[in-house]
Design a protein around this motif. Structure first.
Motif, short mmCIF file in Angstrom:
data_model
loop_
_atom_site.label_atom_id
_atom_site.label_comp_id
_atom_site.label_asym_id
_atom_site.label_seq_id
_atom_site.Cartn_x
_atom_site.Cartn_y
_atom_site.Cartn_z
N ARG A 86 0.82 -1.20 0.00
CA ARG A 86 0.00 0.00 0.00
C ARG A 86 0.86 1.26 0.00
O ARG A 86 0.48 2.29 -0.58
N ALA A 87 2.03 1.19 0.63
CA ALA A 87 2.95 2.34 0.58
C ALA A 87 3.44 2.55 -0.85
O ALA A 87 3.56 3.71 -1.31
N ALA A 88 3.72 1.46 -1.55
CA ALA A 88 4.15 1.59 -2.94
C ALA A 88 3.04 2.16 -3.81
O ALA A 88 3.28 2.99 -4.70
N LEU A 89 1.79 1.73 -3.58
CA LEU A 89 0.67 2.28 -4.33
C LEU A 89 0.51 3.78 -4.06
O LEU A 89 0.26 4.57 -4.98
N SER A 90 0.66 4.17 -2.80
CA SER A 90 0.54 5.59 -2.46
C SER A 90 1.66 6.39 -3.08
O SER A 90 1.45 7.52 -3.57
N ALA A 91 2.89 5.84 -3.06
CA ALA A 91 4.02 6.54 -3.68
C ALA A 91 3.80 6.70 -5.18
O ALA A 91 4.11 7.74 -5.77
N LYS A 92 3.25 5.66 -5.79
CA LYS A 92 2.96 5.73 -7.23
C LYS A 92 1.90 6.80 -7.52
O LYS A 92 2.02 7.57 -8.48
N GLY A 98 -13.81 -10.41 -4.16
CA GLY A 98 -14.40 -10.44 -5.49
C GLY A 98 -15.13 -9.15 -5.83
O GLY A 98 -15.01 -8.62 -6.94
N GLN A 99 -15.90 -8.64 -4.86
CA GLN A 99 -16.62 -7.38 -5.09
C GLN A 99 -15.65 -6.22 -5.29
O GLN A 99 -15.85 -5.37 -6.17
N LEU A 100 -14.60 -6.17 -4.46
CA LEU A 100 -13.65 -5.06 -4.56
C LEU A 100 -12.81 -5.16 -5.84
O LEU A 100 -12.38 -4.13 -6.38
N THR A 101 -12.56 -6.35 -6.31
CA THR A 101 -11.84 -6.50 -7.58
C THR A 101 -12.64 -5.90 -8.72
O THR A 101 -12.11 -5.18 -9.58
N ALA A 102 -13.95 -6.16 -8.73
CA ALA A 102 -14.81 -5.58 -9.76
C ALA A 102 -14.86 -4.06 -9.62
O ALA A 102 -14.83 -3.32 -10.62
N ALA A 103 -14.93 -3.56 -8.38
CA ALA A 103 -14.96 -2.12 -8.16
C ALA A 103 -13.66 -1.46 -8.59
O ALA A 103 -13.68 -0.37 -9.20
N LYS A 104 -12.54 -2.12 -8.34
CA LYS A 104 -11.24 -1.56 -8.73
C LYS A 104 -11.13 -1.48 -10.25
O LYS A 104 -10.66 -0.48 -10.81
N ASP A 105 -11.56 -2.51 -10.96
CA ASP A 105 -11.52 -2.50 -12.42
C ASP A 105 -12.42 -1.39 -12.98
O ASP A 105 -12.05 -0.69 -13.93
N SER A 106 -13.57 -1.23 -12.38
CA SER A 106 -14.50 -0.19 -12.84
C SER A 106 -13.93 1.20 -12.59
O SER A 106 -14.01 2.09 -13.46
N ALA A 107 -13.32 1.40 -11.41
CA ALA A 107 -12.74 2.71 -11.09
C ALA A 107 -11.57 3.02 -12.01
O ALA A 107 -11.37 4.18 -12.40
N ALA A 108 -10.78 2.01 -12.35
CA ALA A 108 -9.65 2.24 -13.26
C ALA A 108 -10.14 2.65 -14.64
O ALA A 108 -9.57 3.55 -15.27
N ARG A 109 -11.22 2.03 -15.13
CA ARG A 109 -11.76 2.41 -16.43
C ARG A 109 -12.34 3.82 -16.39
O ARG A 109 -12.16 4.62 -17.33
N LEU A 126 -7.76 5.32 -6.56
CA LEU A 126 -6.79 5.03 -5.51
C LEU A 126 -7.45 4.37 -4.31
O LEU A 126 -6.91 3.42 -3.73
N SER A 127 -8.63 4.88 -3.94
CA SER A 127 -9.33 4.31 -2.79
C SER A 127 -9.71 2.85 -3.01
O SER A 127 -9.52 2.00 -2.13
N THR A 128 -10.23 2.52 -4.19
CA THR A 128 -10.62 1.14 -4.45
C THR A 128 -9.40 0.23 -4.55
O THR A 128 -9.44 -0.94 -4.12
N GLU A 129 -8.30 0.76 -5.10
CA GLU A 129 -7.08 -0.05 -5.20
C GLU A 129 -6.52 -0.34 -3.81
O GLU A 129 -6.09 -1.46 -3.52
N GLN A 130 -6.54 0.68 -2.95
CA GLN A 130 -6.07 0.48 -1.57
C GLN A 130 -6.99 -0.48 -0.82
O GLN A 130 -6.54 -1.35 -0.08
N SER A 131 -8.29 -0.32 -1.01
CA SER A 131 -9.25 -1.21 -0.34
C SER A 131 -9.07 -2.65 -0.80
O SER A 131 -9.16 -3.59 0.02
N LEU A 132 -8.84 -2.85 -2.09
CA LEU A 132 -8.61 -4.21 -2.59
C LEU A 132 -7.34 -4.80 -2.01
O LEU A 132 -7.31 -5.98 -1.60
N ALA A 133 -6.28 -3.98 -1.93
CA ALA A 133 -5.02 -4.48 -1.36
C ALA A 133 -5.22 -4.91 0.09
O ALA A 133 -4.74 -5.97 0.52
N GLN A 134 -5.94 -4.09 0.86
CA GLN A 134 -6.21 -4.44 2.25
C GLN A 134 -7.07 -5.69 2.35
O GLN A 134 -6.84 -6.56 3.20
N ALA A 135 -8.07 -5.79 1.49
CA ALA A 135 -8.96 -6.96 1.52
C ALA A 135 -8.21 -8.23 1.16
O ALA A 135 -8.46 -9.30 1.74
#
Length: 492
Positions: free
Chosen positions: A203-209, A415-426, A453-462
């Protein structure tokens, strides 16, 4: 005989005669633990498995191998080799086994050897006594030399000593189970700390990115403001967002340091010893798509804490017989053979042989009220151990069911957060394209980027929580103490 003792002595005399003839073992024989949770054992399956892709196949003893993370495997190997807590548990096992050998030795005869050389000067009064009516006079001084071999053997007619050995054996096996439970706990603690470390690093790497991306956007916006196509408000919004993202990095770095130090402690190393080895960023390992969990009966046999409780029950049951044996007399065979004389020359001649041998019986009949109290205490401790065993089994089943439920629902969450992350990225990609074409505002870009960023962080935590729940599930199944080829039903 005192009336208060008569109710103890008469039955004890009868039992002493019968026991002496048959060499019995007094006290209740251990018949094994009681059956707990019969409905679950009859169905042969766990209840909370609906949301979990599981199989009833025997689970993998070294469950961490299924995570396919060489670094985690190495850390657990280091912990098993160098953990002070595990070394302490192993020392307790050695102590219990030494006590078992000591107790077993009481079943065998014991003996020793002695030698003495003394110089004796009797008082003059003895000489006058010996001289009365006799022409012989007592010597004023003489030496006495002696050697002897002696042996004794307590005959265990009533089984008190054998019950003591039974008690010590069960206690030693309980210590072995405690050591194995320490390995279960240690493997789980190392894995959970490692997963938390990788989660914080990822998550630190994601935030730095994200901070790098926001900084580039800020620099681009500064240029656009200079060209008159962006406002001061746009610049300040980007600066605020960048500052917030950089601020979010600081607690993550603190978390990384904390778990690095925890892993050092768990592996028996000083803080900072693993920093270089575990530096960098890597996502936490993910559990396998299907998990073998076996059945409840196998879990009950396998979990070391249950076996420890069962061995404690066996030990307390044997203690009852130990105390009942105190009602009966103790018979000991004694023997001594040696040589004694006033001169060293010819000391080992046949004239200087002395021998003593025979049985010795002791019976403290006045101690029966105290013995009765000790028997009652032993029975109460046996009952306590029985209830503790039942509670341990029920708690283990609850632990396994709760772990299965959490793991299954967390898989759904991932599974739900993976779908949310893909949707947020698009959505972020489309908004950037619109912003480049002038049909979307910078606020739109920032909003979609924050969501991404929020969905990606949430997916990483999940995902980290999913692996953590997988680790907890393996611990609840009692895995981690065995070698890869060991039996799950081993008891000592």
């Amino acid at each position: 005989m005192h009336r208060s003792l008569s109710k103890f002595v008469a039955p004890a005399i009868s039992l002493a005669i019968a026991g002496g003839l048959s060499a019995c073992m007094v006290g209740p024989d251990y018949r094994g633990p009681p059956t707990v949770a019969p409905v679950t054992l009859q169905t042969g399956r766990f209840y909370r498995v609906d949301a979990v892709p599981v199989s009833a196949e025997p689970p993998l003893a070294q469950w961490w191998l299924a995570l396919n993370d060489a670094e985690l495997t190495r850390l657990i190997d280091l912990a098993f080799a160098d953990s002070p807590n595990l070394k302490s548990a192993a020392a307790k096992v050695r102590n219990a086994r030494a006590m078992l050998r000591e107790q077993s030795a009481t079943l065998l005869p014991s003996g020793g050897a002695s030698a003495a050389a003394v110089s004796i000067k009797p008082p003059s009064s003895i000489g006058s006594i010996l001289g009365s009516g006799s022409s012989a006079s007592a010597p004023s001084h003489f030496d006495l030399y002696s050697t002897a071999l002696d042996a004794s053997w307590e005959l265990d007619f009533f089984g008190g000593v054998r019950r003591g050995v039974e008690n010590a054996k069960a206690s030693a096996e309980g210590r072995q189970a405690s050591f194995e439970d320490a390995k279960v706990q240690l493997a789980s603690e190392v894995a959970r700390a490692y997963v938390s470390l990788r989660d914080a690093q990822h998550r630190a790497a994601l935030s730095a990115k994200s901070a790098d991306l926001e900084n580039r956007e800020l620099q681009l916006t500064l240029k656009r403001r200079a060209g008159g196509t962006a406002s001061d408000a746009d610049v300040e919004r980007l600066r605020t967002q960048l500052s917030q993202t950089r601020a979010d990095l600081l607690p993550l770095k603190t978390t990384v340091d904390r778990y690095l130090d925890q892993l050092s402690l768990l592996t028996g190393r000083e803080p900072g010893a693993l920093d270089s080895e575990l530096a960098g960023s890597a996502p936490p390992p993910l559990p396998p798509s299907s998990v073998a969990i076996g059945d409840p009966a196998a879990m009950i046999r396998r979990r070391p804490d249950i076996r420890q409780a069962e061995r404690q029950l066996a030990a307390e049951n044997a203690a009852i017989g130990q105390n009942i044996a105190s009602y009966f007399p103790t018979v000991t065979l004694l023997g001594t053979v040696g040589y004694a004389g006033t001169q060293t020359s010819g000391l080992f001649g046949s004239r200087n042989v002395n021998a003593l041998g025979g049985p010795s019986l002791s019976w403290n009949v006045l101690n029966f009220p105290k013995v009765q109290a000790q028997v009652n205490e032993a029975k109460a401790q046996r009952d306590t151990a029985l209830f503790n065993y039942e509670q341990t089994v029920l708690a283990a089943l609850q632990d396994a069911e709760d772990s299965l439920s959490r793991f299954g629902h967390q898989r759904e969450n991932v599974g739900q957060l993976t779908a949310a992350k893909d949707s947020a990225a698009r959505a972020a990609e489309l908004t950037r394209a619109r912003y480049a074409g002038g049909t979307a505002s910078l606020i739109d870009v920032l909003d979609t980027e924050r969501l991404r960023l929020s969905t990606e962080q949430s997916l990483a935590q999940a995902q980290a929580m999913l692996t953590d729940d997988y680790v907890t599930l393996q611990k609840s199944l009692g895995l981690g103490w065995q070698d890869a080829t060991s039996s799950t039903t081993r008891t000592g």
